[in-house]
Scaffold this active site. Structure first.
Site, PDB file in Angstrom:
ATOM      1  N   LYS A   1       0.859  -1.180   0.000  1.00  0.00           N
ATOM      2  CA  LYS A   1       0.000   0.000   0.000  1.00  0.00           C
ATOM      3  C   LYS A   1       0.897   1.232   0.000  1.00  0.00           C
ATOM      4  O   LYS A   1       1.654   1.466   0.941  1.00  0.00           O
ATOM      5  CB  LYS A   1      -0.899  -0.005   1.231  1.00  0.00           C
ATOM      6  CG  LYS A   1      -1.760   1.250   1.342  1.00  0.00           C
ATOM      7  CD  LYS A   1      -2.816   1.121   2.403  1.00  0.00           C
ATOM      8  CE  LYS A   1      -3.612   2.408   2.509  1.00  0.00           C
ATOM      9  NZ  LYS A   1      -4.660   2.331   3.523  1.00  0.00           N
TER      10      LYS A   1
ATOM     11  N   LYS B   1      -2.163  -1.508  -3.956  1.00  0.00           N
ATOM     12  CA  LYS B   1      -2.995  -0.311  -3.919  1.00  0.00           C
ATOM     13  C   LYS B   1      -2.159   0.937  -3.993  1.00  0.00           C
ATOM     14  O   LYS B   1      -1.165   1.023  -3.268  1.00  0.00           O
ATOM     15  CB  LYS B   1      -3.765  -0.354  -2.602  1.00  0.00           C
ATOM     16  CG  LYS B   1      -4.669   0.776  -2.335  1.00  0.00           C
ATOM     17  CD  LYS B   1      -5.299   0.537  -1.001  1.00  0.00           C
ATOM     18  CE  LYS B   1      -6.040   1.773  -0.596  1.00  0.00           C
ATOM     19  NZ  LYS B   1      -6.406   1.770   0.785  1.00  0.00           N
TER      20      LYS B   1
END
Ligand code: PBG
Length: 325
Positions: free
Chosen positions: A193, A246
């Site tokens: 992330k 992400k």
């Protein structure tokens, strides 16, 4: 002799026959924002056509999503009260617990319920961990994450999705789940992330923007790719079942690398900024919205994603069913 690759692109039937990637309703996960402070539903100003729902409406929304054949939703909560320790994320009867229970009562196993597991929506300071002297504390945060994960697992969540990026969180969550007998609860780790400005519209949607500083001491530096592989490897060792990358679009190289290297299912989160960029560009008439959405989702699949979290999931599912995708 002239070599003619164009023969394989001659018409739609041939192109479809040889297409290397496909997009199915089975690949989609729809996010739902559940707001404890509202009655009905409310459009999110930073994300056109996306809503915050009350618990009751979120359950209805989940039913609609399941009826479309979409396999899973991911839940984000906006609590009534926030404090420095994210108590409202795990205290009995919290907004996500009630939503999970409601969905499970109504539709049971017809829908996979994923619970995002983080502190930022529940803390006054908006950080994903406990703060002391301006620093985000790692190990103290793990204890809170365990409480949140356990609460959601007890409520009936199928998958716990830690999105905080503290070190050791997957292990901590796996340990508590095993200890309490939740051996069938999956962990979908937001393993790679990045500290991304593409989360801007989400932070309006979830009221989770940090009140000071940024998330760069815990989320990843977008100049790095080896760091992503290290994070993924660790999360797999610690007990993750599924891996998430992400954002999606600016990180397709990471999706591809992860797919080639690891044996776990790899998902990509097409985040709020990707959504709102397309929606606003379309509103201005600069791009062909539907075609761009299609291209984005197929490119994520082509990079190797097994599943995609996308705010377009509902709309795309309808279009796939109608044969428009
Ligand atoms: C919570 C969380 C965020 C997103 C998902 N979980 C925001 C953040 O890290 O600030 C972003 C999703 C999106 O932008 O659509 N930690």
């Amino acid at each position: 002799m002239l070599i003619r690759p164009r023969r394989l692109r001659k018409n739609k039937k041939i192109r479809n026959l040889v297409a290397e990637s496909c997009l199915s309703v089975n690949d989609l996960i729809m996010p739902i924002f559940v707001d404890e402070n509202i009655k009905d539903k409310k459009e999110i100003p930073s994300m056109p056509n996306q809503y915050r729902f009350s618990v009751e409406k979120a359950i209805e929304e989940a039913k609609e999503i399941a009826d479309l054949g979409i396999p899973a939703v991911i839940l984000f909560g906006i609590p009534k009260e926030k404090d420095d320790f994210a108590t409202s994320a795990y205290k009995r009867g919290n907004v996500i617990e009630r939503t999970i229970k409601g969905i499970k009562e109504e539709i049971g196993d017809e829908l996979i319920v994923i619970a995002d597991c983080c502190l930022c929506e529940y803390t006054t300071h908006g950080h994903c961990g406990i703060v002391k002297d301006g620093k985000i504390l790692n190990d103290e945060t793990l204890e809170i994450l365990q409480k949140i994960a356990l609460n959601y697992a007890e409520a009936g969540a199928d998958i716990i999705a830690p999105s905080d990026m503290m070190d050791g969180r997957v292990r901590a969550i796996r340990e508590i789940l095993e200890k309490e007998g939740f051996t069938e609860t999956l962990i979908m780790s937001y393993a790679a992330k990045y500290a991304s400005s593409f989360y801007g519209p989400f932070r309006v949607a979830a009221d989770s923007a940090p009140k000071f500083g940024d998330r760069k001491s815990y989320q990843m530096d977008y100049r790095n790719w080896r760091e992503a592989l290290k994070e993924i490897e660790l999360d797999i060792k610690e007990g993750a079942d599924l891996i998430l990358i992400k954002p999606a679009l600016s990180y397709l190289d990471i999706v591809k690398l992860a797919k080639d290297r690891f044996l776990l299912p790899i998902g990509a989160y097409s985040v709020s900024g990707e959504y709102s960029l397309v929606e606003s560009g379309a509103k201005l008439g600069y791009i062909n919205r539907d075609e761009v959405i299609k291209e984005i989702l197929y490119s994520i699949k082509r990079a190797g994603a097994d599943f995609i979290i996308t705010y377009w999931a509902k709309e795309v599912a309808k279009k796939i069913i109608m044969g428009l995708f």
